[in-house]
Design a protein around this motif. Structure first.
Motif, short mmCIF file in Angstrom:
data_model
loop_
_atom_site.label_atom_id
_atom_site.label_comp_id
_atom_site.label_asym_id
_atom_site.label_seq_id
_atom_site.Cartn_x
_atom_site.Cartn_y
_atom_site.Cartn_z
N PRO A 70 0.82 -1.22 0.00
CA PRO A 70 0.00 0.00 0.00
C PRO A 70 0.85 1.26 0.00
N THR A 71 0.33 2.28 -0.63
CA THR A 71 0.97 3.59 -0.64
C THR A 71 0.13 4.56 0.18
N LEU A 72 0.77 5.29 1.07
CA LEU A 72 0.10 6.25 1.93
C LEU A 72 0.16 7.63 1.29
N ASP A 73 -0.93 8.05 0.68
CA ASP A 73 -1.00 9.36 0.03
C ASP A 73 -1.54 10.37 1.05
N VAL A 74 -0.63 10.98 1.79
CA VAL A 74 -1.04 11.82 2.91
C VAL A 74 -1.80 13.06 2.48
#
Length: 483
Positions: free
Chosen positions: A15-19
């Motif tokens: 997963p990528t955390l797109d803040v």
């Protein structure tokens, strides 16, 4: 080879955390993270006996006599103040039958219909502690037979005396429940055959009294602990009179009350999810009977009856922080841990008030996690729980909580921004110690707080070791909800 295949597949779907794009899903009370000091701690009496005090090999004993807690203790005050702002709940089962002695000459024994005595000085100490540590009081009132008229109806005399004395000494009661856990009337010293109808009648009297005597005090209810018909019935008869929903949650009974939980189950997804299932029931009741009212969890811990032996270790920190993250995301306004410093589930040691692992976790949450709750947009998966908030007191900042509750498999997430990393771990989950980025957390000389510093983490993939808990803070997240 199977394990390698599973890990490779998990890495491929990392997963990528797109803040910057995480949406806001809730806002919580600034005093979201709070705690209990039970009434019996204030007065002295029988409370849950620590396992360490039991004879080797003996069956766990339920109770031990304890003297009143020293609320002027410097270490206790310092550590409690570090968690401010918070609420201090003084209640519990024993509060239901505690007589407030509104006199400078308290009785040597409880009057008829009561089991304990709260003196003016003891309540002054509660008030002074509350003011000193930045934690307004939440409480409940005596409801035992000593508070009732000849017809068995609750009367407000005792409650009125406690409220008046509190006001006269500069104390602040922010909220109150009528009684502690009304769905356990026999345990809670209610009159015989005290059913939902009797509770509803008394609650109506209580509400009318509070709106007249203390209109600024929020009324919480029903303060039940169950999920069955008794709890639902008491919710039904009181829902129209509450300012906020309150309930209690313990996932199980501890060993001293014949519970069968083991430490090996403490990190399981099934165990961690129990808090969500209880909340779902109370949310459904709220939506049907008291729509729009906020929800408070006013008593919770590892297990009921003082907690299991591992409640005092890092083993329980997974539950503690996952519960905070899970309930904040669901919009629960306040979560009150039982207790601050009593029995095995206390944040602090019962005898010397030294911090346990859950205290350090609480302190990191207090310093890093703000009141705006975001959706991290990481799909639920076994062994990995990710929560996101705007950072506390840091405009444009964001704080992430990543819990790897898998005991064997490491996890990976991609964070396309530089961050500060705070990883909690323990060499042995049940040894009572916890390390922050490799350094054991402990008070220094003169109770000096250790530095709780993060370590720089570059943008990109981040690896989370098995059985670890990590906070990540991003200074310039670019999220419109955090500005």
């Amino acid at each position: 080879m199977a394990a390698v295949f599973v890990y490779a597949r998990a890495s491929a779907a990392e997963p990528t955390l797109d803040v910057a794009t995480m949406p806001r899903v809730a806002t919580i009370d600034p005093r979201f993270q709070s705690y209990n000091i039970e009434m019996v701690e204030v007065t002295g009496g029988q409370f849950w006996k620590q396992y360490a005090a039991a004879r080797p090999g003996a069956k766990p004993e339920r109770f031990a006599a304890r003297t009143p807690i020293d609320l002027h203790d410097g270490r206790l005050r310092k550590l409690a103040a570090a968690l401010a702002p918070a609420y201090l709940r003084v209640s519990g089962t024993w509060a239901n039958s505690t007589f407030f002695a509104d006199s400078d000459a308290p009785p040597a024994a409880p009057p008829a219909g009561f089991k304990g005595v709260l003196t003016r000085q003891q309540w002054r100490d509660v008030i002074d502690f509350s003011l000193a540590v930045g934690a307004p009081i939440v409480t409940s009132f005596a409801i035992s037979t000593g508070t009732r008229d000849a017809g068995g109806r609750w009367t407000s005399e005792q409650a009125g005396q406690l409220l008046a004395f509190t006001k006269s000494t500069g104390g602040q009661i922010a909220a109150a429940e009528f009684m502690n856990e009304p769905d356990l009337p026999a345990i809670g010293s209610a009159p015989e055959h005290y059913d939902a109808a009797a509770y509803g009648r008394d609650f109506a009297t209580f509400r009318a009294f509070m709106k007249e005597a203390a209109p600024d005090v929020a009324i919480l209810g029903p303060g039940t602990i169950g999920t069955g018909a008794d709890a639902r019935a008491r919710f039904t008869v009181s829902a129209q009179g509450i300012d906020a929903v309150s309930y209690h949650h313990y996932g199980a009974l501890s060993a001293r009350c014949a519970g069968d939980r083991t430490a090996t189950q403490a990190l399981s997804d099934q165990w961690l999810s129990r808090t969500g299932r209880t909340f779902a029931l109370y949310r459904a009741l709220r939506d049907r009977l008291a729509p729009g009212k906020p929800i408070w969890l006013t008593e919770t811990a590892e297990t009921a009856c003082g907690g299991n032996p591992w409640a005092a270790t890092f083993t329980d920190t997974f539950r503690y922080l996952d519960q905070l993250g899970r309930l904040a995301k669901a919009g629960v306004q306040v979560v009150m841990h039982n207790t601050l410093a009593a029995s095995d589930y206390g944040l602090l040691d019962d005898e010397n008030h030294l911090p346990r692992p859950n205290y350090w976790a609480a302190l990191l949450w207090r310093r890093l996690m703000g009141t705006t709750v975001l959706d991290a947009r990481v799909a639920e998966q076994p062994g990995l729980h990710v929560y996101a908030h705007c950072a506390r007191d840091t405009p444009d900042g964001m704080a992430l909580l990543v819990i790897n509750n898998d005991r064997r498999m490491r996890r990976r997430l991609t964070l396309p921004a530089a961050s500060q990393r705070y990883t909690l771990a323990s060499e042995r989950l049940v040894d009572g110690n916890v390390r922050l980025n490799g350094s054991t957390l402990a008070l220094g000389p003169s109770d000096q707080m250790p530095a709780l510093n993060g370590e720089p983490a570059p943008a990109g993939a981040i690896i989370f070791a098995p059985a670890t808990i990590t906070f990540l803070t991003v200074a310039n997240a670019g999220n419109a909800d955090c500005r």
